[in-house]
Design a protein around this motif. Structure first.
Motif, PDB file in Angstrom:
ATOM      1  N   ALA A 267       0.843  -1.192   0.000  1.00 10.23           N
ATOM      2  CA  ALA A 267       0.000   0.000   0.000  1.00 10.23           C
ATOM      3  C   ALA A 267       0.880   1.244   0.000  1.00 10.23           C
ATOM      4  N   LYS A 268       0.406   2.293  -0.643  1.00 12.43           N
ATOM      5  CA  LYS A 268       1.162   3.542  -0.718  1.00 12.43           C
ATOM      6  C   LYS A 268       1.403   4.081   0.688  1.00 12.43           C
ATOM      7  N   GLY A 269       2.621   4.514   0.933  1.00  8.22           N
ATOM      8  CA  GLY A 269       2.943   5.131   2.220  1.00  8.22           C
ATOM      9  C   GLY A 269       3.331   4.165   3.311  1.00  8.22           C
ATOM     10  N   GLU A 270       3.392   2.863   3.018  1.00  9.04           N
ATOM     11  CA  GLU A 270       3.810   1.898   4.039  1.00  9.04           C
ATOM     12  C   GLU A 270       5.242   2.185   4.493  1.00  9.04           C
ATOM     13  N   VAL A 271       5.473   2.044   5.799  1.00 12.84           N
ATOM     14  CA  VAL A 271       6.790   2.287   6.366  1.00 12.84           C
ATOM     15  C   VAL A 271       7.303   0.998   6.999  1.00 12.84           C
ATOM     16  N   LEU A 272       8.497   0.593   6.584  1.00 13.06           N
ATOM     17  CA  LEU A 272       9.162  -0.572   7.160  1.00 13.06           C
ATOM     18  C   LEU A 272      10.166  -0.067   8.196  1.00 13.06           C
ATOM     19  N   VAL A 273      10.018  -0.517   9.433  1.00  7.76           N
ATOM     20  CA  VAL A 273      10.892  -0.073  10.524  1.00  7.76           C
ATOM     21  C   VAL A 273      12.013  -1.097  10.677  1.00  7.76           C
ATOM     22  N   CYS A 274      13.243  -0.652  10.442  1.00 11.06           N
ATOM     23  CA  CYS A 274      14.377  -1.565  10.277  1.00 11.06           C
ATOM     24  C   CYS A 274      15.434  -1.363  11.360  1.00 11.06           C
ATOM     25  N   SER A 275      15.982  -2.466  11.828  1.00 13.13           N
ATOM     26  CA  SER A 275      17.101  -2.441  12.761  1.00 13.13           C
ATOM     27  C   SER A 275      18.246  -3.258  12.180  1.00 13.13           C
ATOM     28  N   GLN A 276      19.409  -2.636  12.032  1.00 10.76           N
ATOM     29  CA  GLN A 276      20.594  -3.383  11.622  1.00 10.76           C
ATOM     30  C   GLN A 276      21.333  -3.782  12.897  1.00 10.76           C
TER      31      GLN A 276
END
Length: 309
Positions: A267-276
């Motif tokens: 979906a437009k505007g989806e945000v994936l919250v990432c931790s390296q």
């Protein structure tokens, strides 16, 4: 004796002594490549960024060339050193004046096309191209020769990952390797000799849904680039131009624990919250749309000085 002002910045973090450190040097004229490489060797950080104002650069419309060097070689794209460069240029201590009203910096590159860095509140938003090949069906594999080459190298480098490789996607940077969430990639020992010897490309990223319970993040990752002198990179913006599109726009999204990704369609505007989850650690938010990736993060200025040569 020539001298240059430098800054070092911890990128993709809000805490000191974490994230990925980069050196940033604002040039007033071009320097020979061997000098740029020797300066990067002197800093001995994963990347040193060099930025040079272009002919149409103004304080209101910043426009610069950016290049990135590891202690071993120039690289085609680097996220954390671009974030670090933007944070220096936007700061009051910038050696190149930028108008306080300027919220967007345009960067030109030698190998990766135009990039931008936008000041958005306390964070900076980088706009990068998605890694080539990341969404091509023929790049994704759960079997076959390339899959077996990468799988074997990963399992030799980290025996605790034996039997945990879910899929391998071949990109322009190198393989993106999905690991099962049955075992956490955080803290595992990795012998990158096997990665350097067994995988032809310069960059290898492993990623997985964040193992439960980890309500703060959607995915974990670790990134290795021993062929260009980086055994493990603390936080890697370029790798997230693979990681973001992979988790947001392929069937892999349904393997994420967060219910917001339950639909197989992005979906437009989806945000994936990432931790390296390297030893230093770092984090960013990632969005993807129409071939472009936004990397959203923070940076901390750590040092300022002069290098003379």
């Amino acid at each position: 004796m020539p001298s240059l002002t430098f800054h070092t910045v911890d990128a993709f973090t809000t805490k000191p002594f974490s994230g990925n450190p980069a050196a940033v040097i604002v040039l007033t004229e071009p320097l020979e490549d061997n000098i740029l490489l020797n300066i990067a060797i002197e800093f001995n950080l994963s990347e040193t960024a060099f930025v040079l104002p272009l002919q149409d650069h103004t304080e209101e419309n910043p426009h610069l060339l950016i290049r990135w060097f590891t202690p071993a070689a120039e690289v085609p794209l680097c996220g954390h050193a671009t974030l670090a460069s933007a944070s220096v240029l936007f700061s009051p201590s910038s050696p190149l004046p930028i108008s306080p009203s300027a919220s967007l910096i345009r960067f030109e590159t030698l190998h990766s096309g135009p990039l931008t860095a936008e000041r958005r509140g306390e964070k900076i938003v980088l706009n990068f191209p998605a890694a080539s090949g990341i969404l091509e069906p023929q790049s994704f594999a759960t079997s076959g020769e390339y899959y077996e080459i990468v799988k074997t190298a990963i399992e030799k480098a980290a025996p605790s990952l034996e039997g945990q490789v879910v899929a391998v996607t071949k990109t322009g940077f190198g393989p993106l390797v999905e690991i099962s969430s049955a075992v956490s990639i955080e803290g595992i020992k990795v012998d990158t000799t096997f990665i350097a010897d067994g995988i032809p490309e310069f960059l290898v990223a492993i990623t997985q849904p964040s193992p439960s319970p980890s309500p703060s993040f959607d995915v974990y990752s670790r990134v290795f680039a021993p062929k260009v002198g980086i055994s493990e990179d603390p936080v890697t913006g370029a790798a997230h131009t693979m990681i973001g599109p992979y988790w947001l726009s392929t069937a892999a999204r349904t393997r994420l624990g967060n219910s917001k990704f339950a639909s197989p369609e992005s979906a437009k505007g989806e945000v994936l919250v990432c931790s390296q989850v390297s030893a230093r650690g770092g984090e960013m938010d990632v969005t993807y749309q129409e071939g472009r990736v936004e990397l959203i993060g923070s940076a901390r200025l750590m040092m300022k000085g002069v290098i003379s040569f």
